[in-house]
Design a protein around this motif. Sequence first.
Motif, mmCIF file in Angstrom:
data_model
loop_
_atom_site.group_PDB
_atom_site.id
_atom_site.type_symbol
_atom_site.label_atom_id
_atom_site.label_comp_id
_atom_site.label_asym_id
_atom_site.label_seq_id
_atom_site.Cartn_x
_atom_site.Cartn_y
_atom_site.Cartn_z
ATOM 1 N N SER A 2 0.877 -1.345 0.026
ATOM 2 C CA SER A 2 0.202 0.043 0.066
ATOM 3 C C SER A 2 0.838 1.346 -0.152
ATOM 4 O O SER A 2 0.237 2.338 -0.155
ATOM 5 C CB SER A 2 -0.853 0.021 1.283
ATOM 6 O OG SER A 2 -0.133 -0.295 2.324
ATOM 7 N N ASN A 3 2.230 1.143 0.300
ATOM 8 C CA ASN A 3 2.869 2.261 0.309
ATOM 9 C C ASN A 3 3.840 2.284 -1.210
ATOM 10 O O ASN A 3 4.828 3.190 -1.190
ATOM 11 C CB ASN A 3 4.038 2.222 1.389
ATOM 12 C CG ASN A 3 3.582 2.216 2.759
ATOM 13 O OD1 ASN A 3 2.296 3.258 2.732
ATOM 14 N ND2 ASN A 3 3.693 1.478 3.677
ATOM 15 N N GLY A 4 3.414 1.335 -2.040
ATOM 16 C CA GLY A 4 4.221 1.496 -3.255
ATOM 17 C C GLY A 4 5.507 0.594 -3.406
ATOM 18 O O GLY A 4 6.324 0.664 -4.237
ATOM 19 N N ASN A 5 5.986 0.146 -2.401
ATOM 20 C CA ASN A 5 7.118 -0.842 -2.286
ATOM 21 C C ASN A 5 6.887 -2.179 -2.978
ATOM 22 O O ASN A 5 5.913 -2.826 -2.662
ATOM 23 C CB ASN A 5 7.319 -1.098 -0.765
ATOM 24 C CG ASN A 5 7.679 0.166 0.005
ATOM 25 O OD1 ASN A 5 8.737 1.184 -0.545
ATOM 26 N ND2 ASN A 5 7.285 0.568 1.024
ATOM 27 N N ASN A 6 7.875 -2.477 -3.721
ATOM 28 C CA ASN A 6 7.918 -3.789 -4.345
ATOM 29 C C ASN A 6 7.748 -5.034 -3.325
ATOM 30 O O ASN A 6 8.632 -4.845 -2.361
ATOM 31 C CB ASN A 6 8.943 -4.030 -5.317
ATOM 32 C CG ASN A 6 8.763 -3.166 -6.447
ATOM 33 O OD1 ASN A 6 7.805 -2.679 -6.674
ATOM 34 N ND2 ASN A 6 10.121 -2.692 -6.996
ATOM 35 N N VAL A 7 7.140 -6.082 -3.245
ATOM 36 C CA VAL A 7 7.137 -7.096 -2.724
ATOM 37 C C VAL A 7 7.809 -8.249 -3.337
ATOM 38 O O VAL A 7 7.091 -8.934 -4.079
ATOM 39 C CB VAL A 7 5.620 -7.448 -1.899
ATOM 40 C CG1 VAL A 7 5.748 -8.679 -0.842
ATOM 41 C CG2 VAL A 7 5.141 -6.479 -1.404
ATOM 42 N N SER A 8 9.045 -8.875 -2.821
ATOM 43 C CA SER A 8 9.559 -10.001 -3.462
ATOM 44 C C SER A 8 9.394 -11.128 -2.642
ATOM 45 O O SER A 8 8.947 -10.978 -1.477
ATOM 46 C CB SER A 8 11.119 -9.658 -3.857
ATOM 47 O OG SER A 8 11.559 -9.576 -2.310
ATOM 48 N N ASN A 9 9.594 -12.199 -3.508
ATOM 49 C CA ASN A 9 9.559 -13.596 -2.483
ATOM 50 C C ASN A 9 7.865 -13.984 -1.934
ATOM 51 O O ASN A 9 7.920 -14.645 -1.260
ATOM 52 C CB ASN A 9 10.448 -13.732 -1.526
ATOM 53 C CG ASN A 9 12.026 -13.773 -2.179
ATOM 54 O OD1 ASN A 9 12.314 -14.280 -3.071
ATOM 55 N ND2 ASN A 9 12.664 -12.919 -1.118
ATOM 56 N N ALA A 10 7.157 -13.329 -2.688
ATOM 57 C CA ALA A 10 5.580 -13.721 -2.473
ATOM 58 C C ALA A 10 5.288 -14.986 -3.249
ATOM 59 O O ALA A 10 5.724 -15.136 -4.511
ATOM 60 C CB ALA A 10 4.694 -12.687 -2.638
ATOM 61 N N VAL A 54 -2.408 -14.875 -3.539
ATOM 62 C CA VAL A 54 -0.833 -14.355 -3.392
ATOM 63 C C VAL A 54 -0.905 -14.697 -1.794
ATOM 64 O O VAL A 54 -1.636 -14.256 -0.943
ATOM 65 C CB VAL A 54 -0.587 -13.331 -3.691
ATOM 66 C CG1 VAL A 54 -1.759 -12.069 -3.179
ATOM 67 C CG2 VAL A 54 0.517 -12.582 -3.606
ATOM 68 N N PHE A 55 0.456 -15.308 -1.386
ATOM 69 C CA PHE A 55 0.761 -15.514 0.020
ATOM 70 C C PHE A 55 2.244 -14.679 0.155
ATOM 71 O O PHE A 55 3.021 -15.068 -0.394
ATOM 72 C CB PHE A 55 1.123 -17.019 0.137
ATOM 73 C CG PHE A 55 -0.353 -17.803 -0.039
ATOM 74 C CD1 PHE A 55 -1.406 -17.723 0.735
ATOM 75 C CD2 PHE A 55 -0.465 -18.475 -1.161
ATOM 76 C CE1 PHE A 55 -2.488 -18.435 0.495
ATOM 77 C CE2 PHE A 55 -1.870 -19.298 -1.466
ATOM 78 C CZ PHE A 55 -2.579 -19.184 -0.509
ATOM 79 N N PRO A 56 2.099 -13.904 1.274
ATOM 80 C CA PRO A 56 3.240 -13.153 1.398
ATOM 81 C C PRO A 56 4.505 -13.739 1.859
ATOM 82 O O PRO A 56 4.444 -15.104 2.064
ATOM 83 C CB PRO A 56 2.587 -12.086 2.595
ATOM 84 C CG PRO A 56 1.417 -12.317 2.621
ATOM 85 C CD PRO A 56 0.801 -13.524 2.175
ATOM 86 N N PRO A 57 5.754 -13.296 1.763
ATOM 87 C CA PRO A 57 6.790 -13.921 2.015
ATOM 88 C C PRO A 57 6.873 -14.245 3.556
ATOM 89 O O PRO A 57 6.125 -13.625 4.457
ATOM 90 C CB PRO A 57 8.063 -12.895 1.811
ATOM 91 C CG PRO A 57 7.270 -11.629 1.736
ATOM 92 C CD PRO A 57 6.088 -11.796 1.221
ATOM 93 N N CYS A 58 7.537 -15.063 3.947
ATOM 94 C CA CYS A 58 7.432 -15.634 5.380
ATOM 95 C C CYS A 58 8.034 -14.729 6.320
ATOM 96 O O CYS A 58 9.081 -13.943 6.044
ATOM 97 C CB CYS A 58 8.358 -16.985 5.607
ATOM 98 S SG CYS A 58 8.392 -17.728 7.285
#
Length: 223
Positions: A2-10, A54-58
């Motif tokens: 929600s802050n525009g940051n990329n989410v890796s390893n999801a 989509v499941f977030p990174p651990c």
Amino acid sequence: DSNGNNVSNAFVNAFQPSTTGGPGSGPSAFAQTDSNGNYVMRLAPSASEYILSVFPPCGSTYASQEVRRPISSSTTQNFTLTSGGSIRGKLVDSSGTAIQFAFVNAFSESVRSFGFSNTQSDGSFEVRGLSSATDFRLFIQPPPNSGGILPTFLERISVVSGQATDVGTINATSSTSYLLVTVLDGDTPIQSANVHAWLPSTPYFGYCTTNSTGGCNISGLAE
């Protein structure tokens, strides 16, 4: 996010559901997001609905997400992850002593959200990154050799995104029953064998590892 940051390893999963809502025999695929948050999956185009999850990174506090939609020859599906809610509490035995290293799992069938944690030295735990739902189930498996402490099972826990649901202090119960197991090859003991026991249609189970005589005890089994 929600802050525009990329989410890796999801972890991203797609499948066509069966009549019960779970994965069917149709096309399915999965992928993991890269450092830019991008993913690519190759699926057969279909006017029938796919379920994309989509499941977030651990270890993150993001909540999982799910959408249902048909897939064309070129489909873009973006996800914006937001902070999830959590379930926290404390696990003690019948004497009030904190239980450390218990495995804690939370799961909601309605939104397919799950998370897990372990109890700390003071018995406290917090399962983070859960989606909003009112049907979370909490399963707590005591650590091995915990003196006959039984697994704990709580139902219908409500979770709200961005908030913590406190289930308070959970008093684990104990059982004096145990299962004595001996594993042999003929007359020769088998050491380091892993033995599991469970009660069908329940979350109750236990395990042990055989010693030099081929024996071990599984304690904490429900009667």
